[in-house]
Design an enzyme around this catalytic site. Structure first.
Site, mmCIF file in Angstrom:
data_model
loop_
_atom_site.group_PDB
_atom_site.id
_atom_site.type_symbol
_atom_site.label_atom_id
_atom_site.label_comp_id
_atom_site.label_asym_id
_atom_site.label_seq_id
_atom_site.Cartn_x
_atom_site.Cartn_y
_atom_site.Cartn_z
ATOM 1 N N HIS A 1 0.863 -1.190 0.000
ATOM 2 C CA HIS A 1 0.000 0.000 0.000
ATOM 3 C C HIS A 1 0.892 1.230 0.000
ATOM 4 O O HIS A 1 1.774 1.371 0.858
ATOM 5 C CB HIS A 1 -0.912 0.014 1.230
ATOM 6 C CG HIS A 1 -1.603 1.326 1.443
ATOM 7 N ND1 HIS A 1 -2.345 1.948 0.469
ATOM 8 C CD2 HIS A 1 -1.656 2.144 2.527
ATOM 9 C CE1 HIS A 1 -2.829 3.084 0.938
ATOM 10 N NE2 HIS A 1 -2.419 3.234 2.188
ATOM 11 N N HIS B 1 1.176 5.727 -0.964
ATOM 12 C CA HIS B 1 0.508 7.000 -1.229
ATOM 13 C C HIS B 1 1.213 7.649 -2.421
ATOM 14 O O HIS B 1 1.463 8.855 -2.429
ATOM 15 C CB HIS B 1 0.575 7.915 0.000
ATOM 16 C CG HIS B 1 -0.045 7.325 1.228
ATOM 17 N ND1 HIS B 1 0.074 7.915 2.480
ATOM 18 C CD2 HIS B 1 -0.800 6.213 1.419
ATOM 19 C CE1 HIS B 1 -0.565 7.180 3.376
ATOM 20 N NE2 HIS B 1 -1.106 6.142 2.754
ATOM 21 N N TYR C 1 1.337 -4.395 -20.352
ATOM 22 C CA TYR C 1 1.871 -4.741 -19.031
ATOM 23 C C TYR C 1 0.911 -4.324 -17.925
ATOM 24 O O TYR C 1 0.775 -5.017 -16.914
ATOM 25 C CB TYR C 1 3.244 -4.095 -18.849
ATOM 26 C CG TYR C 1 4.187 -4.548 -19.933
ATOM 27 C CD1 TYR C 1 4.768 -5.816 -19.890
ATOM 28 C CD2 TYR C 1 4.432 -3.742 -21.032
ATOM 29 C CE1 TYR C 1 5.589 -6.251 -20.909
ATOM 30 C CE2 TYR C 1 5.257 -4.172 -22.063
ATOM 31 C CZ TYR C 1 5.834 -5.427 -22.000
ATOM 32 O OH TYR C 1 6.631 -5.867 -23.017
#
Length: 208
Positions: free
Chosen positions: A92, A94, A119
């Site tokens: 995860h 930002h 891709y």
């Protein structure tokens, strides 16, 4: 095996940080332990400072059992694992371009980015946008869990991507492909584009 996973997780975190894909203490990574449970990055630690000996351990129920306090976004990881039994790792971030795309008004929440490259289709597929939730809101976890079974990559509005993979490298590469495609998408704003056709994209998804 656990030592090798700790070291690989830290190498990936250091690489993401060095290349500006995560910054400050933002972002987190987790990996499934062979003996059950997960290794997770700790809270308030920059990925560039990750230490293999200072990582958080969760049991198979997602409870913190060892090491420093885990990331405050642990619930995102456990939501992905709960919905995807094939997931071996979750990343995860930002990351800047992905977050920028997540705040655009006219994107399709069911499939945020067009099939710009083969891709992207192979590593990410259809990218679902998750509505905005206040950071730490438990409702975000349940919403992620509701979509994760059909989408191994999700984009949290005004927040960033959360991506599951079979292993650490798979999750890393898919997250990086998502970020680069978001960058391409933003660079192409205002231009007519020629994405892959639905038939071309489907052929990539069903290739042997």
């Amino acid at each position: 095996m656990t030592t090798a996973l700790r070291e690989e997780l830290c190498r990936i975190g250091h690489s993401l940080y060095a290349r500006g894909l995560t910054f400050g203490s933002s972002g987190n990574i987790s990996v499934r332990r062979p003996e059950g449970g997960w290794i997770v990055t700790p809270t308030n630690v920059a990925m560039g400072d990750l230490d293999p000996g200072q990582l958080s351990i969760l049991d198979e129920n997602g409870n913190w059992i060892e090491g420093p306090k885990p990331t405050k976004e642990t619930f995102l990881h456990t939501a992905m694992y709960g919905a995807r039994r094939d997931a071996g790792a979750v990343v995860h971030l930002h990351s800047t371009h992905s977050v920028a795309v997540s705040v655009l008004e006219d994107i399709d929440p069911a499939d945020v980015l067009p099939a710009i490259t083969a891709y992207y289709v192979m590593k990410v597929g259809a990218l679902r946008l998750i509505p905005y939730f206040r950071p730490g809101d438990p409702a975000l976890g349940s919403t992620v869990a509701g979509f994760a079974a059909k989408h191994h990559a999700l984009l949290l509005a005004n927040h960033g991507p959360v991506v599951a993979g079979a292993d650490l490298r798979s999750a890393q590469y898919a997250t990086e492909e998502l970020e680069e495609t978001a960058k391409l998408f933003l660079l192409l704003q205002g231009h007519k584009i020629r994405p892959l056709t639905p038939a071309q994209a489907e052929a990539l998804k069903t290739r042997p």
